[in-house]
Design a protein around this motif. Structure first.
Motif, PDB file in Angstrom:
ATOM      1  N   MET A 213     -35.011  23.708 -58.219  1.00  0.00           N
ATOM      2  CA  MET A 213     -35.190  23.277 -56.842  1.00  0.00           C
ATOM      3  C   MET A 213     -36.425  22.394 -56.761  1.00  0.00           C
ATOM      4  O   MET A 213     -37.443  22.662 -57.410  1.00  0.00           O
ATOM      5  CB  MET A 213     -35.337  24.473 -55.907  1.00  0.00           C
ATOM      6  N   LEU A 214     -36.325  21.325 -55.966  1.00  0.00           N
ATOM      7  CA  LEU A 214     -37.420  20.386 -55.797  1.00  0.00           C
ATOM      8  C   LEU A 214     -37.638  20.118 -54.318  1.00  0.00           C
ATOM      9  O   LEU A 214     -36.801  20.476 -53.478  1.00  0.00           O
ATOM     10  CB  LEU A 214     -37.139  19.055 -56.513  1.00  0.00           C
ATOM     11  N   LYS A 215     -38.735  19.454 -54.013  1.00  0.00           N
ATOM     12  CA  LYS A 215     -39.007  19.024 -52.649  1.00  0.00           C
ATOM     13  C   LYS A 215     -38.292  17.702 -52.401  1.00  0.00           C
ATOM     14  O   LYS A 215     -38.451  16.766 -53.157  1.00  0.00           O
ATOM     15  CB  LYS A 215     -40.510  18.846 -52.439  1.00  0.00           C
ATOM     16  N   GLY A 216     -37.550  17.646 -51.329  1.00  0.00           N
ATOM     17  CA  GLY A 216     -36.868  16.410 -50.976  1.00  0.00           C
ATOM     18  C   GLY A 216     -35.530  16.254 -51.660  1.00  0.00           C
ATOM     19  O   GLY A 216     -35.162  16.994 -52.568  1.00  0.00           O
ATOM     20  N   SER A 217     -34.792  15.254 -51.221  1.00  0.00           N
ATOM     21  CA  SER A 217     -33.471  14.981 -51.786  1.00  0.00           C
ATOM     22  C   SER A 217     -33.591  14.553 -53.236  1.00  0.00           C
ATOM     23  O   SER A 217     -34.487  13.797 -53.605  1.00  0.00           O
ATOM     24  CB  SER A 217     -32.770  13.874 -50.989  1.00  0.00           C
ATOM     25  N   VAL A 218     -32.658  15.015 -54.052  1.00  0.00           N
ATOM     26  CA  VAL A 218     -32.646  14.642 -55.464  1.00  0.00           C
ATOM     27  C   VAL A 218     -32.164  13.197 -55.596  1.00  0.00           C
ATOM     28  O   VAL A 218     -31.144  12.818 -55.021  1.00  0.00           O
ATOM     29  CB  VAL A 218     -31.747  15.597 -56.270  1.00  0.00           C
ATOM     30  N   LEU A 219     -32.916  12.396 -56.377  1.00  0.00           N
ATOM     31  CA  LEU A 219     -32.607  10.975 -56.510  1.00  0.00           C
ATOM     32  C   LEU A 219     -31.970  10.614 -57.844  1.00  0.00           C
ATOM     33  O   LEU A 219     -31.100   9.751 -57.888  1.00  0.00           O
ATOM     34  CB  LEU A 219     -33.883  10.142 -56.328  1.00  0.00           C
ATOM     35  N   CYS A 220     -32.408  11.227 -58.944  1.00  0.00           N
ATOM     36  CA  CYS A 220     -31.880  10.795 -60.227  1.00  0.00           C
ATOM     37  C   CYS A 220     -32.017  11.893 -61.267  1.00  0.00           C
ATOM     38  O   CYS A 220     -32.852  12.802 -61.143  1.00  0.00           O
ATOM     39  CB  CYS A 220     -32.591   9.528 -60.715  1.00  0.00           C
ATOM     40  N   PHE A 221     -31.158  11.796 -62.296  1.00  0.00           N
ATOM     41  CA  PHE A 221     -31.204  12.636 -63.486  1.00  0.00           C
ATOM     42  C   PHE A 221     -31.292  11.725 -64.704  1.00  0.00           C
ATOM     43  O   PHE A 221     -30.789  10.595 -64.701  1.00  0.00           O
ATOM     44  CB  PHE A 221     -29.936  13.492 -63.623  1.00  0.00           C
ATOM     45  N   SER A 222     -31.904  12.258 -65.754  1.00  0.00           N
ATOM     46  CA  SER A 222     -31.890  11.574 -67.036  1.00  0.00           C
ATOM     47  C   SER A 222     -32.193  12.601 -68.121  1.00  0.00           C
ATOM     48  O   SER A 222     -32.762  13.659 -67.839  1.00  0.00           O
ATOM     49  CB  SER A 222     -32.919  10.447 -67.071  1.00  0.00           C
ATOM     50  N   PHE A 223     -31.813  12.270 -69.364  1.00  0.00           N
ATOM     51  CA  PHE A 223     -31.919  13.228 -70.457  1.00  0.00           C
ATOM     52  C   PHE A 223     -32.648  12.612 -71.638  1.00  0.00           C
ATOM     53  O   PHE A 223     -32.420  11.444 -71.996  1.00  0.00           O
ATOM     54  CB  PHE A 223     -30.521  13.699 -70.880  1.00  0.00           C
ATOM     55  N   LEU A 224     -33.543  13.388 -72.232  1.00  0.00           N
ATOM     56  CA  LEU A 224     -34.279  12.999 -73.422  1.00  0.00           C
ATOM     57  C   LEU A 224     -34.050  14.030 -74.507  1.00  0.00           C
ATOM     58  O   LEU A 224     -33.834  15.212 -74.214  1.00  0.00           O
ATOM     59  CB  LEU A 224     -35.786  12.903 -73.136  1.00  0.00           C
ATOM     60  N   ASP A 225     -34.116  13.582 -75.757  1.00  0.00           N
ATOM     61  CA  ASP A 225     -34.094  14.563 -76.827  1.00  0.00           C
ATOM     62  C   ASP A 225     -35.505  15.137 -76.995  1.00  0.00           C
ATOM     63  O   ASP A 225     -36.448  14.711 -76.330  1.00  0.00           O
ATOM     64  CB  ASP A 225     -33.552  13.957 -78.119  1.00  0.00           C
ATOM     65  N   CYS A 226     -35.640  16.082 -77.870  1.00  0.00           N
ATOM     66  CA  CYS A 226     -36.934  16.746 -78.023  1.00  0.00           C
ATOM     67  C   CYS A 226     -37.987  15.839 -78.638  1.00  0.00           C
ATOM     68  O   CYS A 226     -39.164  16.218 -78.702  1.00  0.00           O
ATOM     69  CB  CYS A 226     -36.775  18.020 -78.863  1.00  0.00           C
ATOM     70  N   GLY A 227     -37.594  14.658 -79.080  1.00  0.00           N
ATOM     71  CA  GLY A 227     -38.556  13.686 -79.566  1.00  0.00           C
ATOM     72  C   GLY A 227     -38.948  12.657 -78.521  1.00  0.00           C
ATOM     73  O   GLY A 227     -39.703  11.743 -78.809  1.00  0.00           O
ATOM     74  N   GLY A 228     -38.419  12.795 -77.299  1.00  0.00           N
ATOM     75  CA  GLY A 228     -38.752  11.880 -76.220  1.00  0.00           C
ATOM     76  C   GLY A 228     -37.903  10.642 -76.165  1.00  0.00           C
ATOM     77  O   GLY A 228     -38.199   9.712 -75.413  1.00  0.00           O
ATOM     78  N   THR A 229     -36.794  10.594 -76.924  1.00  0.00           N
ATOM     79  CA  THR A 229     -35.895   9.439 -76.908  1.00  0.00           C
ATOM     80  C   THR A 229     -34.829   9.620 -75.849  1.00  0.00           C
ATOM     81  O   THR A 229     -34.284  10.715 -75.675  1.00  0.00           O
ATOM     82  CB  THR A 229     -35.238   9.258 -78.291  1.00  0.00           C
ATOM     83  N   LEU A 230     -34.522   8.551 -75.153  1.00  0.00           N
ATOM     84  CA  LEU A 230     -33.516   8.593 -74.092  1.00  0.00           C
ATOM     85  C   LEU A 230     -32.135   8.840 -74.677  1.00  0.00           C
ATOM     86  O   LEU A 230     -31.730   8.191 -75.650  1.00  0.00           O
ATOM     87  CB  LEU A 230     -33.532   7.284 -73.308  1.00  0.00           C
ATOM     88  N   ILE A 231     -31.401   9.787 -74.095  1.00  0.00           N
ATOM     89  CA  ILE A 231     -30.035  10.113 -74.524  1.00  0.00           C
ATOM     90  C   ILE A 231     -29.055   9.412 -73.589  1.00  0.00           C
ATOM     91  O   ILE A 231     -29.080   9.631 -72.379  1.00  0.00           O
ATOM     92  CB  ILE A 231     -29.791  11.627 -74.513  1.00  0.00           C
ATOM     93  N   GLN A 232     -28.233   8.577 -74.142  1.00  0.00           N
ATOM     94  CA  GLN A 232     -27.220   7.893 -73.353  1.00  0.00           C
ATOM     95  C   GLN A 232     -25.978   8.759 -73.233  1.00  0.00           C
ATOM     96  O   GLN A 232     -25.611   9.478 -74.164  1.00  0.00           O
ATOM     97  CB  GLN A 232     -26.868   6.551 -73.998  1.00  0.00           C
ATOM     98  N   SER A 233     -25.332   8.680 -72.096  1.00  0.00           N
ATOM     99  CA  SER A 233     -24.120   9.456 -71.884  1.00  0.00           C
ATOM    100  C   SER A 233     -23.007   8.960 -72.800  1.00  0.00           C
ATOM    101  O   SER A 233     -22.964   7.770 -73.162  1.00  0.00           O
ATOM    102  CB  SER A 233     -23.659   9.353 -70.423  1.00  0.00           C
ATOM    103  N   PRO A 234     -22.098   9.841 -73.219  1.00  0.00           N
ATOM    104  CA  PRO A 234     -20.962   9.398 -74.052  1.00  0.00           C
ATOM    105  C   PRO A 234     -20.131   8.348 -73.320  1.00  0.00           C
ATOM    106  O   PRO A 234     -20.052   8.347 -72.087  1.00  0.00           O
ATOM    107  CB  PRO A 234     -20.175  10.686 -74.285  1.00  0.00           C
ATOM    108  N   TYR A 235     -19.522   7.473 -74.079  1.00  0.00           N
ATOM    109  CA  TYR A 235     -18.708   6.435 -73.454  1.00  0.00           C
ATOM    110  C   TYR A 235     -17.561   6.064 -74.382  1.00  0.00           C
ATOM    111  O   TYR A 235     -17.550   6.374 -75.573  1.00  0.00           O
ATOM    112  CB  TYR A 235     -19.544   5.195 -73.136  1.00  0.00           C
ATOM    113  N   GLU A 236     -16.586   5.400 -73.801  1.00  0.00           N
ATOM    114  CA  GLU A 236     -15.432   4.902 -74.534  1.00  0.00           C
ATOM    115  C   GLU A 236     -15.635   3.424 -74.844  1.00  0.00           C
ATOM    116  O   GLU A 236     -16.038   2.652 -73.968  1.00  0.00           O
ATOM    117  CB  GLU A 236     -14.158   5.088 -73.704  1.00  0.00           C
ATOM    118  N   VAL A 237     -15.372   3.038 -76.060  1.00  0.00           N
ATOM    119  CA  VAL A 237     -15.485   1.641 -76.455  1.00  0.00           C
ATOM    120  C   VAL A 237     -14.259   0.886 -75.958  1.00  0.00           C
ATOM    121  O   VAL A 237     -13.118   1.329 -76.155  1.00  0.00           O
ATOM    122  CB  VAL A 237     -15.618   1.509 -77.982  1.00  0.00           C
TER     123      VAL A 237
END
Length: 1145
Positions: A852-876
């Motif tokens: 739970m946070l203060k205010g409306s939720v604006l965004c989500f994002s995911f990092l690995d444990c090394g701090g690298t951005l994880i991109q969502s799976p996609y179809e080529v």
């Protein structure tokens, strides 16, 4: 003691930008703990600096136009004080006067790299164009008179300035000092004339004699002033007001345009009366009176080598009685041929482009530049049908009002050529075959370029894809979403009455460049899914209907829940979904009907699926507030103020359609109760009306969740959910159209766009003041929930690989859900294998609240444990060889497992709301870091972006601050008060992207791009175009002996002798004030390296060159004489010894 030292070590290392902990010791396959996470953060404050880069689009509220015929660059002034300088594609520069005063007139110092601007605050400015970003060198502020007209002769340093009082002043453009030479209005007119001639509306020197200055007054008086003799040569009086004057190149006659729609021709031999009076579009009626015509605001009188007939080009002059007279026109008269070009918008100004900069030569016009109120076009005069040139600048962004924007950097390299290939077939034909005449400046492709695409949604339902690579903007592809629906039927009754005037307007878009899937959300609560194809198709569009609406009878009264704070039967609140597209019942009422027949679709984006929210009780549904699509999962999700819908677009089925309350199940963190109803309240079913600045008090919570503990943290939601509004009393007269739109539906009319809507973010229908009040109330620990509604909007959605439950050891497909109350929910999804994907259903289930946070939720994002951005799976993306065969999908799954072998299975989730940002560790759901972004305001936009080979959280606040936070430690790296939120268009269109760039709609017609990365700012100079290119000034044509003998050559004189301080003296200090450039005295000293210094050096160089040429001529003469003497002596010696033998010598 050792433990205490470890804590201190952790604190110190955290302050240096790294989450310090012991090295990862957990075995692979075991969930990591907060102590196992160690990320070395590389971003520091020095990596960030914010600045504007380039502005695209049509100049907002244009006022004037200028062209340099040698440099071939064009300048446009605006009412907001902006200057736009355009050259060849890629050369596009925007500058702004700090005062913000409207630009009245522009004057180029032709081929000298400088520009003079006259502003509405009676100030003249000299701009240096010999640098990539123009800067002001000098300013001159008039204190007692108002500037009305300026004229700068070619190759002159003296600027003529006409004023409202009728006086003419002279300014030295090198020093920007006023000369003591003044032409007073009372000396210009006859002494017997009692009336004031009015403001100066025209100034020009005679092409035949530079010593003669033609002055035109608004009242109809024209005076030729002899500058050397300081007297009037002749005066012309005419009954109608003058708007413009244009000389014949020989300087023997000139033409005037007047307010009655007439053109008068005057000859200098006889100025008593005009030699010709014409009404180009007026006729003599039977009664003998003249037909009333509109004024001719400007006329251009140009001669051509290829024809003995001149070109007479003017704007206006049409008859008021004609039907066509209602539209703005440009008339081109060439001999007996008269061509009238009708315009869609009023003409602000036009210029005739000629080959020569000399006014005393045959002009040879080749094009007409037309600056309209909302368009910019150029007409080719060299072809008979006068076609227009294809405009290389993106001047049609506002063709339909922009309603949303999206910015994608680092796109796949093949996406731009593919979009261009299908978009090239959409281009109009009939353009001139010649190249664009404005070809000045130089621009080269920078080294730091990568594919960038900007997507704009518009009020008419169109979506435009733009190539934004290398700070340029070029149209790629245009998609019309309205073609999916049948034409609206005027007989739909209530549906037509309630629908917006722009029912196809785009609210938001979601694009996956890798899979080339594209999804749009319309204001009529519809979602359209497009799939890209290089081939034409003729298929039927699948349509699904969803009933996502609360009924008033479903609301639980206080008596029913007096002893039970939570809803006992959440299923009673579930919306319903309908799988019958053809249902014509009352609940399936739609204003927009999807075409139920095969539709021919050209190559490009082709509609595959349409999902529509149903009307309930003949009332429109709530607008959609969030959207996400994942090509690897084959799922589409969107939410509104009522709930969440998930669609399987592969099987074309609706998987989930639930209210927000049902997502919680029995684990609702809020105790929801409705307040006691008012006496004599009559409730009705369906949607309720929305009163101005008033929140319904019928359904509210009774207790604030300020003491709810989630993950060990005390939370308090701060954002208002969507209002249910005030109930409508049956039988009462219906209110205005605005009050019938239903709760949370802001009015969206034809003239409105993202540039002029009232602020209504997707999560609230309250006013800005009410929103701020709600924030202040929410921050209080004793706040009561009575003022809050039971409705909770879904504000953001994100598909990705994550852990649905704490006990999970492997990541699975999940949907992260954020609500307007700051609650984060996680829905695990079970997706069948690829072989069973078409037959087996997709299943899912809620796992409860995780944060739970203060205010409306604006965004989500995911990092690995090394701090690298994880991109969502996609179809080529793959083009199927046979459209009838099942599509074979190639998936790219970027799971957290791929980079987590050293630190176990897990990842970091970054969640940002309007007030707060948190980083949590999955699957333990432990909160690692928390940062309160703002207390007094709220965030409008937040995105996790890649900058300088790392990631950060970029935020845009409602108070105008742009902030960046490090990840995962959430340290503040930059906080700049960059852009005060003065208009809602900024809030609705501001977006961040990778590479340290962002954009927003700075005006209804312009997109402003900015950079917040120091690296991007450093490379900006190399990416911008050069405005000035060293070009030799063309030499004047030789008139020949006969013309010169009979007085055909232009008479020149030294203006310095007349206007200099030695001859004219100094001007009064109270008349005008000289203001150095923004850098003060340093800028004045540095002017030696700018335009003024270049001019002075050029003149000195010319003098030195002349002296050297003179010396060389003398030396050549001496050598010639010496050679002749040597030849004579040699000849004499030869004659002397001609007949002698060799032995006689």
């Amino acid at each position: 003691m050792k433990k205490f030292r470890k804590v201190l070590d952790g604190l110190s290392s955290s302050s240096q930008g790294a989450v310090a902990s012991p090295s990862c010791s957990s075995a692979a396959g075991t969930p990591p703990t907060p102590q196992d996470i160690h990320v070395h953060e590389t971003l520091v404050s020095e990596n960030f600096h914010i600045c504007k880069t380039v502005r695209h689009g049509f100049p907002y509220k244009p006022t004037c136009l200028a062209f340099d015929p040698v440099q071939k660059i064009l300048a446009i002034g605006s009412r907001t004080g902006g200057i736009r300088i355009l050259g060849r594609p890629g050369v596009d520069c925007y500058s702004q006067h700090e005062s913000g005063a409207a630009v009245l007139q522009l004057q180029f110092l032709i081929n000298e790299g400088a520009l003079v601007t006259a502003c509405a605050d009676d100030t003249l400015h000299l701009w240096n164009l010999r640098q990539r970003r123009p800067a002001i060198l000098h300013s001159l502020k008039f204190n007692r008179e108002r500037i009305t007209f300026c004229h700068l002769p070619f190759q002159s340093k003296w600027l003529y300035v006409g004023t409202e009082r009728g006086n003419t002043h002279i300014v030295n453009v090198e020093s920007f000092v006023l000369s003591g030479y003044v032409i007073m209005w009372n000396k210009a007119i006859e002494l017997a004339t009692k009336a004031h001639p009015g403001p100066v509306v025209h100034l020009s020197d005679s092409p035949k004699d530079e010593c003669k200055l033609l002055i035109g007054f608004e009242s109809g008086t024209v005076v030729q002033w002899d500058l050397r003799a300081k007297k009037v040569d002749f005066r012309i009086y005419y009954d109608e007001a003058i708007h413009s004057v244009s000389w014949h190149h020989e300087g023997k006659q000139f033409m005037c345009s007047h307010s009655d729609g007439s053109l008068t021709m005057w000859n200098l031999r006889n100025t008593a009366r005009p030699i010709q009076i014409t009404y180009p579009h007026g006729k003599i009626l039977k009664e003998g009176r003249k037909e009333s015509c509109k004024p001719i605001l400007k006329v251009e009188y140009k001669t051509s080598r290829n024809s003995s007939e001149p070109y007479i080009i003017f704007s206006g002059g049409l008859s008021y009685d004609k039907v066509g007279g209602r539209r703005p026109t440009l008339t081109i008269m060439h001999g007996k041929a008269v061509t009238v070009l009708e315009m869609d918008h009023p003409i602000v100004e036009f210029l005739v482009l000629c080959d020569t900069p000399y006014s005393n030569e045959i002009q040879d016009p080749y094009a007409v530049v037309l600056l309209l109120e909302k368009d910019f076009i150029m007409v080719d005069l060299t072809q008979r049908n006068f076609p227009i040139f294809e405009n290389p600048y993106p001047m049609d962004i506002h063709e339909s009002p922009v309603t949303c924007t999206a910015y994608f950097a680092e796109c796949p390299p093949d996406i731009i050529p593919v979009l261009y290939s299908v978009g090239a077939k959409q281009k109009k034909t009939g353009y001139s075959h010649k190249e664009w005449p404005v070809s000045g400046g130089t621009w080269t492709l920078g080294s730091q370029t990568y594919p960038e695409v900007i997507v704009t949604g518009h009020a008419d339902g169109t979506v435009k894809f733009w190539d934004a690579s290398a700070i340029t903007l070029q149209m790629l592809y245009k998609l019309k979403t309205s073609k999916v629906f049948e034409n609206p039927n005027a007989g739909e009754g209530r549906a037509v009455e309630l629908v917006e005037e722009d029912p196809y307007a785009i609210q938001m878009v979601s694009w996956c460049p890798q899979s080339r899937l594209f999804c749009v959300v319309g204001i009529s609560a519809h979602v359209i899914l497009y799939r890209f194809s290089k081939h034409e198709a003729n298929t039927e569009i699948v349509s699904l209907e969803v009933r996502l609406q609360f009924d008033s009878e479903d609301v639980i009264s206080p008596s029913e829940t007096e002893n039970n704070p939570c809803f006992s039967d959440p299923s009673s609140h579930s919306p319903q979904m309908s799988g019958s597209p053809g249902n014509n019942s009352q609940d399936s009422l739609h204003y927009l009907k999807v075409k139920n027949r095969p539709v021919r679709m050209p190559p490009g984006y082709q509609a595959e699926l349409v999902v529509q929210l149903q009307w309930v009780d003949r009332e429109p549904p709530q607008q959609i507030t969030s959207l996400d699509i994942n090509s690897a999962y084959g799922l589409l999700a969107f939410g509104s103020c009522n709930g969440l819908v998930m669609v399987d677009y592969i099987q074309k089925t609706i998987l989930m359609c639930v209210s927000t309350l049902d997502l919680y199940g029995a684990a609702d963190p809020y105790q929801r109760l409705t307040r006691s109803p008012r006496k004599n309240r009559q409730s009705t079913s369906g949607l309720t009306e929305l009163s101005d600045n008033q929140v319904s008090m019928d359904m509210e919570r009774s207790k604030s969740p300020n003491s709810d503990h989630v993950n060990g943290h005390c939370t308090s939601p701060t954002s208002q959910p969507c209002s249910m509004g005030k109930s409508r009393i049956p039988g009462a007269p219906e209110g205005s159209r605005l009050t019938r739109r239903g709760p949370g539906r802001p009015p969206f009319r034809k003239a409105q766009s993202a540039a002029c809507m009232e602020i209504s973010l997707p999560v609230s229908s309250l006013t800005e003041e009410s929103r701020e009040n709600s924030f202040s109330r929410s921050r209080s620990s004793s706040v009561s929930s009575i003022d809050r509604d039971t409705k909770e909007a879904v504000t953001t959605l994100q598909f990705g690989e994550s852990y649905g439950r704490k006990a999970d050891s492997l990541p699975t497909a999940c949907l992260w859900v954020g609500t307007s109350l700051g609650v984060v929910l996680l829905l695990p999804i079970s997706i069948p294998t690829e072989k069973e994907r078409l037959e087996e259903p997709v299943t899912m289930g809620p796992s409860g609240t995780i944060l739970m946070l203060k205010g409306s939720v604006l965004c989500f994002s995911f990092l690995d444990c090394g701090g690298t951005l994880i991109q969502s799976p996609y179809e080529v993306w793959q083009e199927p060889e046979d459209p009838d065969e099942p599509r074979r999908r190639k998936l790219v799954n970027l799971s957290p497992l791929s980079s987590q072998e050293a630190c176990g299975d897990g990842h970091l989730a970054v969640v940002c709301s309007e007030k707060q940002a948190k980083v949590i560790l999955m699957p333990t759901q432990a909160v690692l870091f928390t940062h309160n972004v703002t207390e007094s305001s709220f965030l409008l936009r937040a995105d996790v972006v890649s900058v300088c080979n790392s990631v950060c959280l970029a935020c845009f606040c409602a108070n105008g601050h742009v902030m960046t936070l490090s990840l995962p430690s959430l340290r503040l790296l930059m906080d700049t008060n960059y852009l005060p939120l003065t208009d809602v268009r900024i809030a609705r269109t501001f977006v961040f992207t990778n590479g340290g760039q962002a954009l927003y709609l700075t005006s209804p017609t312009e997109i402003q791009r900015i950079a917040y990365s120091q690296e991007m700012t450093d490379n900006l100079q190399d990416m911008l175009g050069e405005l000035f290119t060293p070009i030799e000034t063309p030499e004047a044509q030789n008139k020949g002996f006969l013309k010169g003998f009979f007085g055909g050559n232009t008479q020149t004189f030294d203006r310095e002798e007349l206007f200099g301080e030695a001859a004219a003296g100094k001007a009064s200090r109270s008349l005008a004030q000289h203001i150095p450039g923004p850098m003060g005295l340093e800028n004045v000293r540095a002017a030696a390296g700018g335009v003024v210094g270049d001019l002075a050096r050029a003149r000195i160089a010319l003098e030195q060159r002349g002296e050297r040429l003179g010396e060389l001529e003398e030396r050549t003469t001496l050598m010639l004489k010496s050679a002749e003497t040597f030849s004579t002596h040699a000849h004499q010696v030869m004659l002397k010894h001609k007949d002698k033998k060799w032995y006689q010598l």
